[in-house]
Design an enzyme around this catalytic site. Structure first.
Site, mmCIF file in Angstrom:
data_model
loop_
_atom_site.group_PDB
_atom_site.id
_atom_site.type_symbol
_atom_site.label_atom_id
_atom_site.label_comp_id
_atom_site.label_asym_id
_atom_site.label_seq_id
_atom_site.Cartn_x
_atom_site.Cartn_y
_atom_site.Cartn_z
ATOM 1 N N SER A 35 0.795 -1.226 0.000
ATOM 2 C CA SER A 35 0.000 0.000 0.000
ATOM 3 C C SER A 35 0.830 1.281 0.000
ATOM 4 O O SER A 35 0.338 2.330 -0.395
ATOM 5 C CB SER A 35 -0.941 0.018 1.209
ATOM 6 O OG SER A 35 -0.205 -0.067 2.422
ATOM 7 N N GLU A 58 -13.828 12.903 9.160
ATOM 8 C CA GLU A 58 -13.510 12.789 10.587
ATOM 9 C C GLU A 58 -12.036 13.038 10.873
ATOM 10 O O GLU A 58 -11.598 12.988 12.026
ATOM 11 C CB GLU A 58 -13.915 11.406 11.110
ATOM 12 C CG GLU A 58 -15.389 11.094 10.955
ATOM 13 C CD GLU A 58 -16.252 12.119 11.649
ATOM 14 O OE1 GLU A 58 -15.928 12.483 12.809
ATOM 15 O OE2 GLU A 58 -17.246 12.577 11.051
ATOM 16 N N HIS A 116 0.987 5.586 5.610
ATOM 17 C CA HIS A 116 0.662 5.954 4.232
ATOM 18 C C HIS A 116 0.871 7.451 4.000
ATOM 19 O O HIS A 116 0.829 8.251 4.930
ATOM 20 C CB HIS A 116 -0.774 5.537 3.915
ATOM 21 C CG HIS A 116 -0.999 4.073 4.113
ATOM 22 N ND1 HIS A 116 -1.633 3.564 5.224
ATOM 23 C CD2 HIS A 116 -0.628 3.013 3.357
ATOM 24 C CE1 HIS A 116 -1.662 2.241 5.139
ATOM 25 N NE2 HIS A 116 -1.058 1.881 4.020
#
Length: 282
Positions: free
Chosen positions: A50, A227, A234
């Site tokens: 990722s 939020e 990341h």
């Protein structure tokens, strides 16, 4: 912005002048004699997790370094980012990622292989690997696949997380980077030590300024994250761009790619240069 320009001017010479240390650690440069000339089109494939993968517009400003890599390569160099969020060197193969690359990669192409984040999850039988046994075994499969198709493999140690002890950046990947470097020596594969290089950059930036590189957003700051979010693994676009800059600089200075294939290393590149597709690649 002025700080960012100054950082680029200070940081890139450090990346460039220290390249020979990694070449020595990885053994002979495997691509030097086989690299294409500057006029020949070729593709750089990215196999990773990722931290390198492509994100969709609905996930912006989350960005993988592979997604930003084309910004530093000439337009005739194609980047195919096959990185899979959550993948380890083991699960990427099980998910068909390596087979998908094998169906496309060919002579003169390159395969950047960057795993470790999820290999560290040793309690997960689908992803966990041991640094000096199964991790190296799986990485070898990527190397052999690239070479079997006439392409050049390049091992890239995992980019470091945003982890500090006080004001000091600390490593988070245990033995996995060292295991990858050792494998590079034994297989005569070039290794880009992104773990060490990224940690040096995080140290340069410090605990607060690194938040502009990682996916830290306040509540209400971005509609994609209403939020807010505090993610120390990341990247937002700025961080992905700077990590891609490090990778591109090493591709040039370690003489993996032809020098003319890499550009804009000293440029301040705006985050708007990132292209987020409508959907994540499948």
């Amino acid at each position: 912005m002025r700080f960012q320009r100054d950082l680029v001017r200070r940081w890139i010479p450090l990346v460039l002048t220290s390249a020979m240390a990694v070449v020595g650690a990885a053994g002979p440069a495997s691509a030097l004699s086989a690299r294409p000339d500057s006029e020949r089109p070729f593709t750089v494939f990215v196999a990773g997790d990722s931290t390198a993968s492509v994100y969709a517009a609905a996930e912006a400003p989350r960005t993988g370094w592979g997604q930003a890599l084309p910004l530093f390569l000439n337009h005739d160099v194609r980047v195919v980012d096959e990185a899979i969020s959550g993948a380890s060197s083991k699960s990427f193969i099980a998910l068909g990622g390596l087979s998908r690359i094998a169906s496309k990669i060919g002579p003169g192409d390159y395969l950047l292989i960057s795993f470790g984040h999820n290999d560290e999850k040793i309690t997960d039988p689908d992803r966990g690997t041991d640094p000096y046994t199964t991790f190296q075994d799986y990485l070898t499969q990527y190397v052999e696949t690239a070479r079997a198709h006439g392409a050049t493999p390049v091992l890239v140690t995992s980019v470091e997380r945003r982890r500090f002890s006080g004001d000091t950046a600390v490593p988070s990947h245990g033995e996995y980077p060292a295991a990858m470097k050792k494998l590079g020596q034994s297989l005569s594969v070039d290794v880009i030590d992104l773990s060490a290089l990224s940690m040096n950059l995080w140290q340069e930036l410090g605990p607060e300024r690194t938040k502009d590189h990682f996916l830290w957003l306040a509540r209400g700051e971005n509609p994609n994250y209403p939020e807010g979010i505090s993610d120390n693994t990341h990247f937002r676009a700025r961080g992905a761009i700077e990590v891609a800059r490090i990778v591109a600089a090493r591709l040039k200075t370690q003489q993996i790619l032809h020098p003319n294939a890499v550009n804009r290393l000293g440029d301040m590149i705006d985050e708007s240069a990132i292209a987020w597709p409508d959907e994540r690649p499948t």
